[in-house]
Design an enzyme around this catalytic site. Structure first.
Site, mmCIF file in Angstrom:
data_model
loop_
_atom_site.group_PDB
_atom_site.id
_atom_site.type_symbol
_atom_site.label_atom_id
_atom_site.label_comp_id
_atom_site.label_asym_id
_atom_site.label_seq_id
_atom_site.Cartn_x
_atom_site.Cartn_y
_atom_site.Cartn_z
ATOM 1 C CD GLU A 35 -2.558 1.768 0.518
ATOM 2 O OE1 GLU A 35 -3.474 1.038 0.124
ATOM 3 O OE2 GLU A 35 -2.358 2.932 0.064
ATOM 4 C CB CYS A 161 -20.838 5.186 -2.756
ATOM 5 S SG CYS A 161 -22.313 5.437 -1.741
ATOM 6 C CB CYS A 341 -26.256 3.024 -0.871
ATOM 7 S SG CYS A 341 -25.925 4.737 -1.193
HETATM 8 P P1 FAD Z 1 -10.349 1.633 -1.270
HETATM 9 O O1 FAD Z 1 -10.900 1.706 0.108
HETATM 10 O O2 FAD Z 1 -10.460 2.865 -2.118
HETATM 11 O O3 FAD Z 1 -8.833 1.180 -1.133
HETATM 12 C C1 FAD Z 1 -8.000 0.907 -2.216
HETATM 13 C C2 FAD Z 1 -6.568 0.997 -1.727
HETATM 14 O O4 FAD Z 1 -5.687 0.488 -2.719
HETATM 15 C C3 FAD Z 1 -6.132 2.435 -1.434
HETATM 16 O O5 FAD Z 1 -5.604 2.518 -0.142
HETATM 17 C C4 FAD Z 1 -5.096 2.717 -2.515
HETATM 18 O O6 FAD Z 1 -4.065 3.575 -2.061
HETATM 19 C C5 FAD Z 1 -4.558 1.316 -2.797
HETATM 20 N N1 FAD Z 1 -3.966 1.172 -4.128
HETATM 21 C C6 FAD Z 1 -4.407 1.678 -5.312
HETATM 22 N N2 FAD Z 1 -3.597 1.316 -6.318
HETATM 23 C C7 FAD Z 1 -2.626 0.528 -5.770
HETATM 24 C C8 FAD Z 1 -1.500 -0.156 -6.305
HETATM 25 N N3 FAD Z 1 -1.206 -0.099 -7.607
HETATM 26 N N4 FAD Z 1 -0.723 -0.866 -5.452
HETATM 27 C C9 FAD Z 1 -1.012 -0.926 -4.122
HETATM 28 N N5 FAD Z 1 -2.081 -0.297 -3.570
HETATM 29 C C10 FAD Z 1 -2.875 0.430 -4.385
HETATM 30 N N6 FAD Z 1 -19.535 2.799 0.767
HETATM 31 C C11 FAD Z 1 -20.532 2.404 1.605
HETATM 32 O O7 FAD Z 1 -20.602 1.229 1.980
HETATM 33 N N7 FAD Z 1 -21.472 3.295 2.055
HETATM 34 C C12 FAD Z 1 -21.425 4.608 1.736
HETATM 35 O O8 FAD Z 1 -22.264 5.380 2.175
HETATM 36 C C13 FAD Z 1 -20.369 5.060 0.884
HETATM 37 N N8 FAD Z 1 -20.262 6.351 0.542
HETATM 38 C C14 FAD Z 1 -19.194 6.780 -0.199
HETATM 39 C C15 FAD Z 1 -19.066 8.135 -0.475
HETATM 40 C C16 FAD Z 1 -17.980 8.609 -1.191
HETATM 41 C C17 FAD Z 1 -17.879 10.082 -1.477
HETATM 42 C C18 FAD Z 1 -16.979 7.705 -1.620
HETATM 43 C C19 FAD Z 1 -15.767 8.218 -2.360
HETATM 44 C C20 FAD Z 1 -17.105 6.353 -1.362
HETATM 45 C C21 FAD Z 1 -18.217 5.885 -0.665
HETATM 46 N N9 FAD Z 1 -18.391 4.514 -0.398
HETATM 47 C C22 FAD Z 1 -19.423 4.092 0.408
HETATM 48 C C23 FAD Z 1 -17.578 3.512 -1.123
HETATM 49 C C24 FAD Z 1 -16.462 2.893 -0.300
HETATM 50 O O9 FAD Z 1 -15.648 3.876 0.271
HETATM 51 C C25 FAD Z 1 -15.661 1.965 -1.204
HETATM 52 O O10 FAD Z 1 -16.537 1.076 -1.855
HETATM 53 C C26 FAD Z 1 -14.633 1.172 -0.419
HETATM 54 O O11 FAD Z 1 -13.683 2.045 0.136
HETATM 55 C C27 FAD Z 1 -13.979 0.110 -1.312
HETATM 56 O O12 FAD Z 1 -12.887 -0.483 -0.679
HETATM 57 P P2 FAD Z 1 -11.593 -0.898 -1.519
HETATM 58 O O13 FAD Z 1 -10.639 -1.437 -0.512
HETATM 59 O O14 FAD Z 1 -11.982 -1.703 -2.685
HETATM 60 O O15 FAD Z 1 -11.037 0.484 -2.087
#
Ligand code: FAD
Length: 408
Positions: A35, A161, A341
């Site tokens: 990360e 979202c 959501c």
């Molecule tokens: P993320 O949490 O985004 O994490 C991805 C990680 O991968 C990051 O830390 C990034 O730095 C890392 N990364 C990227 N590329 C690389 C690489 N090449 N190598 C290593 N690491 C890398 N969800 C809900 O359940 N309810 C809600 O009400 C809601 N509201 C939201 C409102 C907003 C404005 C936003 C932006 C999102 C919302 N979400 C909500 C969605 C939720 O935040 C995401 O679905 C969730 O964070 C997904 O998790 P993830 O681990 O897949 O991605």
């Protein structure tokens, strides 16, 4: 070259929850999380920051503080994947070998896909709750507006979202209603999609709020350019016959949800499908071609709503199935497509939309989930952030235990 039994790419919601769920099942596993960031964000809180309910600082914690103890944090970004050699190469050239790989890199916000946007974000009335540093500007802009036009945009799918673009509008409208200026603001919602929300049961109650706030709905309308200094937004509007025309609108406030695309390192790898997302079984979350690879969260190609709530349910499934495969057996458990959501339609009330594959409603509570409720608001404002930091990221699988056996 370094080596770990399990390598997780991405320390966001899905990556950290998976590491915690693995360790809950088997202490002493050799897990590394790759990360690049020093910070971990509770992104679901950002709409609440934009509505003036949360302080931005409450949505950020250090990566070190959320990394489960015993997990190695490899600070860096994956640049390419060599799944046939069980290897990942980082942007700085380091290589890491694994027995099992979990890809949880999320989705990329393509701010640069809209000409003029990057240059003006955070000034000239242009904001977005999709960035930690800009969500406070949404609230500042809304509270500074006395009259004029406020436009809220939603790009084509996929986005994380899908309710968040309209939540930005509802909370701003609720603020304007409270201070008595809503009638002086021309509120417009422009979505590239054909409907207000993808699950039909939730559309009628949301339409009640569209009427109450007198917001103008524009379907098939996609933001294609922004001129911040002159406060003009250009939309490509596609009509029912598929004909597209451009409209330029003046604005006083513009809330942009950025177009989103697969993470480049994944998209160009053998792990991706044609859309660029990690190609996994929608049930077991195991890669369709590389049996020792799993994918979850916003970065995989399962047809669920990309939410942290989905990642909360997926992480235990990946943990169970990965350990089964690591021990020489098949994946045993299935994910039902759950996503959620909480639609914050006004201060003090939310419609808690919970649904799975095929749009099947999957309410966690014995209530009519299409109704705006005070309890729904409490869930969003208090319970879910608490659940996130204290349960989901710690391997306590409340409301997320893997129950459904995989059968085919
Ligand atoms: P993320 O949490 O985004 O994490 C991805 C990680 O991968 C990051 O830390 C990034 O730095 C890392 N990364 C990227 N590329 C690389 C690489 N090449 N190598 C290593 N690491 C890398 N969800 C809900 O359940 N309810 C809600 O009400 C809601 N509201 C939201 C409102 C907003 C404005 C936003 C932006 C999102 C919302 N979400 C909500 C969605 C939720 O935040 C995401 O679905 C969730 O964070 C997904 O998790 P993830 O681990 O897949 O991605």
């Amino acid at each position: 070259m370094t080596q770990h039994q399990i390598v997780i790419i991405g320390g966001g919601s899905a990556g950290i929850a998976t590491a915690a769920s693995l360790l809950k099942r088997q202490r002493g596993l050799d897990i590394a999380v790759v990360e690049p960031s020093d910070d971990h964000f509770y992104q679901p809180g950002w709409t609440m920051v934009g509505g003036g309910i949360f302080q931005a600082a409450t949505t950020r914690r250090s990566m070190a503080s959320v990394m489960p103890s015993g997990v190695t944090h490899i600070k860096g970004a994956a640049a390419s994947f060599q799944p046939a050699e069980n290897q990942v190469t980082l942007a700085d050239g380091r290589t890491i070998q694994y027995k099992m790989l979990v890809v949880a890199t999320g989705i990329t916000a393509a701010w640069d896909a809209i000409p003029g946007l990057n240059e003006t974000l955070g000034s000239n009335g242009v904001t977005s709750n999709y960035r930690f540093d800009l969500a406070p500007y949404t609230y500042k802009l809304a509270m500074g507006l006395k009259k004029g036009r406020a436009i809220f945009t939603q790009p084509p799918m996929p986005i994380k979202c899908p309710g968040a673009p309209q939540k930005a509008m509802y909370l701003s409208c609720s603020n304007w209603e409270k201070i008595g200026i809503l009638g002086d603001i021309d509120v417009q919602f422009h979505t590239a999609g054909p409907s207000l929300f993808g699950i039909k049961e939730y559309v009628p109650p949301l339409m009640e709020y569209i009427k109450r706030y007198d917001a103008q709905l524009n379907f098939g309308s996609k933001l294609v350019a922004v001129d911040g200094p002159n406060r003009k937004a250009t939309f490509a509007q596609t009509d029912a016959d598929g004909k597209t025309s451009q409209t330029v609108l003046d604005f006083d406030m513009l809330h942009v949800t950025p177009p989103q695309r697969a993470v480049e390192a994944v998209a160009k790898s053998l792990l991706a499908d044609a859309t660029g997302f990690v190609d996994v079984s929608p049930k077991t979350l195991q890669h369709t071609r590389f049996a020792n690879v799993f994918g979850l969260g916003d970065g995989c190609n399962t047809p669920n709503s990309k939410t942290a709530a989905a990642a909360r349910k997926q992480a235990p499934i990946v943990a169970v199935n990965l350990l089964s495969v690591l021990n020489g057996a098949a994946a045993t458990h299935a994910y039902d497509g759950y996503g959620s959501c909480p639609l914050t339609v006004e201060h003090g009330r939310a419609i808690v939309a919970e649904f799975g594959y095929g749009g099947k409603l999957l309410p966690s509570f014995p209530w009519d989930s299409t109704k705006p409720r005070w309890l729904g608001w409490q869930l969003k404002a208090n319970f879910l952030p608490w659940l996130y930091w204290n349960a989901m990221l710690k391997g306590r699988e409340w409301l997320a235990a893997p129950l459904e056996r995989h059968t085919d």
